[in-house]
Enzyme design. Sequence first.
Site, mmCIF file in Angstrom:
data_model
loop_
_atom_site.group_PDB
_atom_site.id
_atom_site.type_symbol
_atom_site.label_atom_id
_atom_site.label_comp_id
_atom_site.label_asym_id
_atom_site.label_seq_id
_atom_site.Cartn_x
_atom_site.Cartn_y
_atom_site.Cartn_z
ATOM 1 N N GLY A 164 49.260 41.374 41.118
ATOM 2 C CA GLY A 164 49.889 40.776 39.944
ATOM 3 C C GLY A 164 50.442 41.877 39.057
ATOM 4 O O GLY A 164 50.054 43.048 39.213
ATOM 5 N N ASP B 290 56.830 31.403 42.170
ATOM 6 C CA ASP B 290 57.406 32.756 42.235
ATOM 7 C C ASP B 290 58.683 32.797 43.076
ATOM 8 O O ASP B 290 59.655 33.457 42.713
ATOM 9 C CB ASP B 290 56.371 33.781 42.730
ATOM 10 C CG ASP B 290 55.740 33.417 44.062
ATOM 11 O OD1 ASP B 290 54.804 34.137 44.472
ATOM 12 O OD2 ASP B 290 56.153 32.415 44.690
ATOM 13 N N THR C 162 54.451 38.861 51.041
ATOM 14 C CA THR C 162 53.424 38.372 51.965
ATOM 15 C C THR C 162 54.047 37.337 52.880
ATOM 16 O O THR C 162 53.801 37.308 54.078
ATOM 17 C CB THR C 162 52.262 37.748 51.154
ATOM 18 O OG1 THR C 162 51.680 38.777 50.356
ATOM 19 C CG2 THR C 162 51.205 37.136 52.042
HETATM 20 C C1 LIG Z 1 51.605 29.291 50.306
HETATM 21 C C2 LIG Z 1 52.705 30.171 49.849
HETATM 22 O O1 LIG Z 1 52.223 30.896 48.796
HETATM 23 C C3 LIG Z 1 53.924 29.407 49.434
HETATM 24 O O2 LIG Z 1 54.301 28.535 50.461
HETATM 25 C C4 LIG Z 1 55.104 30.313 49.136
HETATM 26 O O3 LIG Z 1 56.203 29.557 48.779
HETATM 27 C C5 LIG Z 1 54.818 31.220 48.010
HETATM 28 O O4 LIG Z 1 54.456 30.770 46.978
HETATM 29 C C6 LIG Z 1 55.039 32.671 48.221
HETATM 30 O O5 LIG Z 1 54.635 33.415 47.153
#
Ligand SMILES: C[C@H](O)[C@H](O)[C@@H](O)C(=O)CO
Length: 501
Positions: free
Chosen positions: A17, A242, A272
């Site tokens: 974060g 986000d 990620t």
């Molecule tokens: C589960 C994931 O976090 C989500 O699908 C994705 O859209 C996301 O928020 C990535 O940060």
Amino acid sequence: MAKTTDYLALDLGAESGRGMLGRFDGDRLGLEEIHRFPNGPVRMLDTLYWDLPRLFDEMKTAIRMTAAAKASIDAIGVDTWGVDFGLIGRGDTLLGNPVHYRDPRTDGMLDAAFARIPRERIYEITGLQFLPFNTVYQLLALKTAGSPLLDVAETLLMMPDVLGWLLTGERAAERTDSSTTQLLDPRTGEWSDEICSALELPRSILPRLIEPGSELGTLRASVVEEVGLAKTVTVIAPPTHDTASAVVAVPTASATVGADSPPDWCYLSSGTWSLLGVEVPRPVVNEETYRYNFTNEGGVLGTTRLLKNIMGLWLVQESRRTWARAGNDLSYPQLMAMAMSSAPFGPLIDPDDPSFLSHGDMPARIVAFCKKTGQPAPESEGALIRTCLESLALKYRWTIERLESICRTKIKTIHIVGGGSQNTLLCQFAADACGRPVHAGPVEATAIGNILMQALGRKRIGSLQQLRAIVARSFPVTVFEPQNPRAWDDANGRFQELVKS
Ligand SMILES: C[C@H](O)[C@H](O)[C@@H](O)C(=O)CO
């Protein structure tokens, strides 16, 4: 001399974060990192939780540091990853820590849901891709487990809305993150009574919806005092998902709002996860989007994010953690250099194979996938990382070709934004595999989108197009031109077989 205004973005991702201070002078945006902190799951008994009290404390540290830096903040905005939530009970009681979306509690919940309401009907209503961790299946898991939480919950708040409530005391659901629940009907813009009643989920806990850029409230007096601010500050609900904030900050000149022509650019929010899609003026829900499991997540100013979740750099992050646990602690630059010097086009994987979703021994799972598909296993860490990156690039191609078919368009440019846009090897592979130029940057797209949507909410910016022009003037972009198309076409032939099987 144009007036300069300061905004604070509190941007929380699955791995880390940050508190980012944005200085906007009406023409350009300056960005300063105030505070960065790690994020990750905490296992208690058999459940993976987010450490909400620590995350909130880190956010307060960022506000305190901003106050100490004498910045006069005009507004604050919070964004986080999607799908996860907290439950609030009577008397403003937080009912436990939010659970992590990679927790296996949702195993089997998709089928349990389809036994009550057809898969096609859920898609018809929500237009959302089927992923096991969508909020609706997490709620169904609570119900199926007979959890008492649903009986005493007054309000469900998504992660950014929980943090907004802790800051202001206001309970509201910002639309972009609410669109990741698979409980929202993008056409009516309302929660779906049909899905709630079919799954016997308490419709009453779903709060009022607010638009991205709208005011949520002001900081609680106790927070103002604790962080040492002279006076309270307005909290704006930016695009709190986000990915939605990141898409806002794509430095493209093409307009979507009001445009009739299909998009000729796509975005890839890279971190990620790899979220690859296009911006469209309205949801696209049809047989083709259903067949390829595309999603319609809410965008800003009435737009829709037609995209697909692709497993992303999670494959590399979890492999690195596995090796580090075994005493082989390799840095990202080391891993990228090893991948770069490994032989090209060895074994390939389908990055979205379900076996790769949860925490655990990722290298072993990748080896198992290669064996299962009759391929030799990668022979080194570098070769394994190269397999991940080449396979991701080929999945980007797979996704772009289907977006072109769905939108009857030709995608000319790929905008890669977010932390992953710094991965030059993956950016080059993406350009090569897709045969299109990649424009990489800005890195902090999510925080930038969060901040400039606060400014738009405060009427300092008049349109999305104007906003994106500010991004293009304020932050560098690196262009990667496609190379070596033949070799990638051959690899693509192999990859298509893999994802089919
Ligand atoms: C589960 C994931 O976090 C989500 O699908 C994705 O859209 C996301 O928020 C990535 O940060």
